[in-house]
Design a protein around this motif. Structure first.
Motif, PDB file in Angstrom:
ATOM      1  N   GLY A  12       0.778  -1.235   0.000  1.00 63.94           N
ATOM      2  CA  GLY A  12       0.000   0.000   0.000  1.00 63.94           C
ATOM      3  C   GLY A  12       0.807   1.281   0.000  1.00 63.94           C
ATOM      4  O   GLY A  12       0.249   2.366   0.182  1.00 63.94           O
ATOM      5  N   GLY A  13       2.155   1.178  -0.183  1.00 62.71           N
ATOM      6  CA  GLY A  13       2.970   2.380  -0.288  1.00 62.71           C
ATOM      7  C   GLY A  13       2.963   2.909  -1.712  1.00 62.71           C
ATOM      8  O   GLY A  13       2.078   2.578  -2.507  1.00 62.71           O
ATOM      9  N   LEU A  14       3.938   3.710  -2.063  1.00 61.86           N
ATOM     10  CA  LEU A  14       3.994   4.305  -3.389  1.00 61.86           C
ATOM     11  C   LEU A  14       4.240   3.230  -4.454  1.00 61.86           C
ATOM     12  O   LEU A  14       5.219   2.491  -4.385  1.00 61.86           O
ATOM     13  CB  LEU A  14       5.093   5.361  -3.453  1.00 61.86           C
ATOM     14  CG  LEU A  14       5.346   5.998  -4.829  1.00 61.86           C
ATOM     15  CD1 LEU A  14       4.092   6.723  -5.325  1.00 61.86           C
ATOM     16  CD2 LEU A  14       6.534   6.954  -4.762  1.00 61.86           C
ATOM     17  N   SER A  71       5.849  15.076  -5.287  1.00 61.00           N
ATOM     18  CA  SER A  71       4.406  15.333  -5.224  1.00 61.00           C
ATOM     19  C   SER A  71       3.726  14.439  -4.195  1.00 61.00           C
ATOM     20  O   SER A  71       2.883  14.894  -3.412  1.00 61.00           O
ATOM     21  CB  SER A  71       3.798  15.098  -6.607  1.00 61.00           C
ATOM     22  OG  SER A  71       2.394  15.175  -6.565  1.00 61.00           O
ATOM     23  N   TYR A  72       4.116  13.159  -4.161  1.00 58.41           N
ATOM     24  CA  TYR A  72       3.501  12.199  -3.232  1.00 58.41           C
ATOM     25  C   TYR A  72       3.791  12.590  -1.789  1.00 58.41           C
ATOM     26  O   TYR A  72       2.882  12.615  -0.944  1.00 58.41           O
ATOM     27  CB  TYR A  72       4.037  10.806  -3.536  1.00 58.41           C
ATOM     28  CG  TYR A  72       3.454   9.708  -2.676  1.00 58.41           C
ATOM     29  CD1 TYR A  72       2.195   9.190  -2.945  1.00 58.41           C
ATOM     30  CD2 TYR A  72       4.165   9.169  -1.611  1.00 58.41           C
ATOM     31  CE1 TYR A  72       1.658   8.166  -2.168  1.00 58.41           C
ATOM     32  CE2 TYR A  72       3.647   8.156  -0.822  1.00 58.41           C
ATOM     33  CZ  TYR A  72       2.388   7.655  -1.108  1.00 58.41           C
ATOM     34  OH  TYR A  72       1.862   6.643  -0.330  1.00 58.41           O
ATOM     35  N   ASP A  73       5.047  12.906  -1.492  1.00 58.90           N
ATOM     36  CA  ASP A  73       5.406  13.262  -0.118  1.00 58.90           C
ATOM     37  C   ASP A  73       4.720  14.542   0.329  1.00 58.90           C
ATOM     38  O   ASP A  73       4.411  14.708   1.526  1.00 58.90           O
ATOM     39  CB  ASP A  73       6.925  13.384   0.023  1.00 58.90           C
ATOM     40  CG  ASP A  73       7.612  12.018   0.116  1.00 58.90           C
ATOM     41  OD1 ASP A  73       6.891  11.001   0.187  1.00 58.90           O
ATOM     42  OD2 ASP A  73       8.857  11.981   0.127  1.00 58.90           O
ATOM     43  N   PRO A  81       5.563   8.826   4.107  1.00 57.08           N
ATOM     44  CA  PRO A  81       6.536   9.449   3.196  1.00 57.08           C
ATOM     45  C   PRO A  81       7.536   8.439   2.651  1.00 57.08           C
ATOM     46  O   PRO A  81       7.865   7.443   3.302  1.00 57.08           O
ATOM     47  CB  PRO A  81       7.232  10.486   4.085  1.00 57.08           C
ATOM     48  CG  PRO A  81       7.089   9.971   5.478  1.00 57.08           C
ATOM     49  CD  PRO A  81       5.746   9.291   5.512  1.00 57.08           C
ATOM     50  N   VAL A  82       8.032   8.732   1.451  1.00 56.98           N
ATOM     51  CA  VAL A  82       9.075   7.915   0.850  1.00 56.98           C
ATOM     52  C   VAL A  82      10.449   8.462   1.223  1.00 56.98           C
ATOM     53  O   VAL A  82      11.300   7.750   1.757  1.00 56.98           O
ATOM     54  CB  VAL A  82       8.916   7.869  -0.688  1.00 56.98           C
ATOM     55  CG1 VAL A  82      10.089   7.112  -1.309  1.00 56.98           C
ATOM     56  CG2 VAL A  82       7.596   7.217  -1.071  1.00 56.98           C
ATOM     57  N   GLU A  83      10.667   9.716   0.957  1.00 54.16           N
ATOM     58  CA  GLU A  83      11.974  10.330   1.220  1.00 54.16           C
ATOM     59  C   GLU A  83      12.058  10.701   2.694  1.00 54.16           C
ATOM     60  O   GLU A  83      11.338  11.578   3.176  1.00 54.16           O
ATOM     61  CB  GLU A  83      12.165  11.562   0.333  1.00 54.16           C
ATOM     62  CG  GLU A  83      13.611  11.884   0.061  1.00 54.16           C
ATOM     63  CD  GLU A  83      13.818  12.741  -1.168  1.00 54.16           C
ATOM     64  OE1 GLU A  83      14.979  12.852  -1.606  1.00 54.16           O
ATOM     65  OE2 GLU A  83      12.834  13.308  -1.682  1.00 54.16           O
ATOM     66  N   ASP A  84      12.941   9.999   3.423  1.00 54.45           N
ATOM     67  CA  ASP A  84      12.983  10.168   4.882  1.00 54.45           C
ATOM     68  C   ASP A  84      14.411  10.242   5.416  1.00 54.45           C
ATOM     69  O   ASP A  84      14.662   9.942   6.586  1.00 54.45           O
ATOM     70  CB  ASP A  84      12.245   9.009   5.556  1.00 54.45           C
ATOM     71  CG  ASP A  84      12.852   7.642   5.226  1.00 54.45           C
ATOM     72  OD1 ASP A  84      13.859   7.596   4.485  1.00 54.45           O
ATOM     73  OD2 ASP A  84      12.323   6.618   5.707  1.00 54.45           O
ATOM     74  N   GLY A  85      15.358  10.646   4.565  1.00 56.14           N
ATOM     75  CA  GLY A  85      16.742  10.747   5.015  1.00 56.14           C
ATOM     76  C   GLY A  85      17.501   9.446   5.005  1.00 56.14           C
ATOM     77  O   GLY A  85      18.611   9.368   5.571  1.00 56.14           O
ATOM     78  N   SER A  86      16.950   8.417   4.373  1.00 58.35           N
ATOM     79  CA  SER A  86      17.647   7.132   4.297  1.00 58.35           C
ATOM     80  C   SER A  86      18.936   7.259   3.494  1.00 58.35           C
ATOM     81  O   SER A  86      19.072   8.135   2.631  1.00 58.35           O
ATOM     82  CB  SER A  86      16.747   6.084   3.638  1.00 58.35           C
ATOM     83  OG  SER A  86      15.654   5.756   4.459  1.00 58.35           O
ATOM     84  N   SER A  87      19.834   6.318   3.734  1.00 56.14           N
ATOM     85  CA  SER A  87      21.080   6.278   2.969  1.00 56.14           C
ATOM     86  C   SER A  87      20.927   5.479   1.682  1.00 56.14           C
ATOM     87  O   SER A  87      21.830   5.452   0.846  1.00 56.14           O
ATOM     88  CB  SER A  87      22.200   5.661   3.815  1.00 56.14           C
ATOM     89  OG  SER A  87      21.851   4.336   4.202  1.00 56.14           O
TER      90      SER A  87
END
Length: 535
Positions: free
Chosen positions: A313-315, A426-428, A448-454
């Motif tokens: 159910g994520g992006l 746009s999604y975030d 959110p998708v972009e979360d500071g991951s490496s």
């Protein structure tokens, strides 16, 4: 708990939802031009000179759910000489042997949980879901037999247990098969009733005489055998293993076959050749266990567990990196509406951050997003951590269906998802606003998708399915109809290749394919028994 087949973990988990058992780990006649063209292009061969001739009262082509229940019903109706000819090599070589459950209400199981939902209620639900695109009389006849089918299974030595409402349709209908390799006790029972099985004998043609079906031609161990019969039922399981036929319906969509390799559309080709008319409905019994990729192992027994991220159910994006559906639908209804949406793309991609993926080593994704009650599918399917996360990530990357990048831009380049950076942005933004203004996904699934991951991942999937449904048009007795809607005497079609019984998408009540297939076999056999008395 007894070992069960293809979807054993689904069945085991479903028992917990029903409150019955603990969850296990982790359904000469004229042809139309279209039909004639399809028959001509189906690589049909000429009828050959027979090496051997056999006689039967009824010949059934196919030994799956429909074929076995047709044989049962024909014997019950007093038919003496019943022959089942099948491409399958033995009693366990069919989709029917592998499926994990079937659809019924008004049974001992549904009564035991206090359910009052009736067969009439079920019929009304199904015909409304189908929007009357199917033969309503045939669907009603089949629906009214579903409870009896559970009793017949019990009589033949197949144990069932009631499962939970995994898809949240509002009632419980799935009866899980608890008997392993159920094809064996079913075959044993039917042979005890005088039914004969001819394995490894694919049928190639229906034998027609003055517009009347008079038997079939089949081949076994190099011999051409004509089976002369008073009536013929075709139920060979559809065309899921025939990529040419799939391409004709779905174009360039890369669909992975999760069902029997025997289901190559033989029955449909023969019926069109004999003068049948193809009905307009075509659909798929979509894979509701995992996403799948043709680059990996096509098996729900030993699939890479990261295949299940398709249904989280994520992006989810198309091959260009753009969204194309409400991902909650894919998470909650992978076999019906959600799975159907994936057929708009050649393949699709689930996008996750490394932080989220790494967390799955110690807890389920379902738990990490708060175990939302609206995601009933995950209660039974996706409620555990991913085993051997690192090794499974490496395997998927080596096989070429898991892509990674240190940033979203790098991930987009690695996976060829050109529009992914703009899509994530746009999604975030919609996630931050708690408002999906594109497809209106539920707030519980806006993370959110972009979360500071490496690192960021794209998991690539093909739409996948266990079976097709659709084929020749029939009346409510399963008699094949020609272009003028007149029955072809002696010729019947049942199961998933009956084009008048199944809708698109797949009925949202689990076990519908097997349930309606069994019932349609019985409907056909009842009419065949009357027909041969008058022949």
């Amino acid at each position: 708990m007894a070992e069960i087949s293809r979807r054993n973990f689904l069945t085991g988990a479903g028992l917990a939802l029903a409150g019955i058992a603990g969850a296990g780990a982790l359904s000469g006649c004229a042809q139309s031009k279209g039909s004639a063209d399809k028959a001509a292009s189906a690589e049909t061969s000429e009828i050959k000179t027979a090496d051997e001739t056999r006689d039967a009262d009824i010949v059934i082509v196919g030994s799956g759910a429909c074929g076995c229940f047709a044989a049962y019903e024909a014997a019950k109706q007093g038919v003496k000489n019943i022959l089942v000819v099948t491409k399958s090599g033995n009693a366990t070589d069919s989709n029917f042997n592998e499926i994990s459950g079937t659809c019924a209400v008004e049974t001992e199981g549904t009564r035991s949980i206090g359910q009052t939902f009736t067969l009439v209620d079920l019929y009304k639900h199904m015909i409304a879901y189908a929007h009357w695109t199917v033969n309503a009389k045939l669907l009603r006849k089949c629906t009214m037999l579903l409870a009896e089918d559970i009793d017949i299974l019990t009589k033949m030595g197949v144990e069932t247990q009631i499962l939970g409402d995994r898809y949240n349709v509002g009632f419980t209908d799935v009866h899980g098969f608890m008997t392993p390799d159920k094809g064996q006790p079913i075959e044993q029972y039917l042979t005890g009733e005088g039914v004969e099985f001819m394995y490894g004998a694919p049928a190639t043609h229906i034998l027609m005489e003055d517009g009347v079906a008079k038997g079939v031609q089949c081949e076994q161990k190099g011999k051409v055998i004509n089976v002369n019969a008073k009536a013929v039922l075709v139920c060979t399981g559809g065309y899921m293993a025939n990529e040419e036929m799939l391409t004709e319906i779905y174009g360039g969509v890369e669909i992975a076959n999760m069902g029997s390799k025997n289901n190559t559309g033989d029955g449909q080709k023969m019926v069109l050749e004999a003068g049948g008319m193809e009905d307009r409905i075509h659909g798929l019994g979509m894979n509701d266990i995992y996403g799948m990729n043709k680059k990996s192992t096509l098996s729900v027994f030993n699939a890479n567990p990261l295949m299940q991220l398709a249904f989280y159910g994520g992006l989810v994006t198309d091959p260009s990196g753009k969204r194309f559906l409400d991902e909650y639908m894919l998470a909650q209804q992978p076999m019906s509406g959600g799975g159907e949406a994936t057929l708009h793309q050649k393949r699709y991609y689930a996008i996750f951050s490394g932080n989220v993926v790494n967390s799955m080593a110690t807890q389920s994704y379902y738990a990490s997003i708060g175990s939302p009650a609206v995601w009933t599918s995950a209660m039974t399917m996706f409620n555990a951590p991913i085993p051997d996360l690192e090794s499974n990530l490496k395997k998927g990357k080596d096989e070429g269906w898991i892509y990674e990048g240190e940033t979203i831009d790098e991930l987009a380049k690695a996976a060829g998802l050109t529009d992914l950076p703009e899509t994530v942005k746009s999604y975030d933004a919609m996630v931050a606003a708690k408002d999906d203004t594109e497809f209106y996904k539920r707030e519980e699934f806006l993370w959110p998708v972009e979360d500071g991951s490496s690192v960021y991942y794209a998991f690539e999937y093909n739409p996948s399915a266990f079976n097709t449904f659709g084929g020749a048009r029939t009346d409510d007795d399963c008699r094949v109809l020609d272009v003028d809607l007149e029955p072809i005497p002696g010729l019947y079609v049942g199961g998933v290749e009956n084009g008048s019984l199944f809708c698109t998408p797949y009925y949202d009540c689990g076990g519908s394919c097997s349930g309606l297939s069994m019932a349609s076999g019985r409907i056909a056999a009842q009419h065949m028994a009357e027909y041969i008395k008058q022949a």
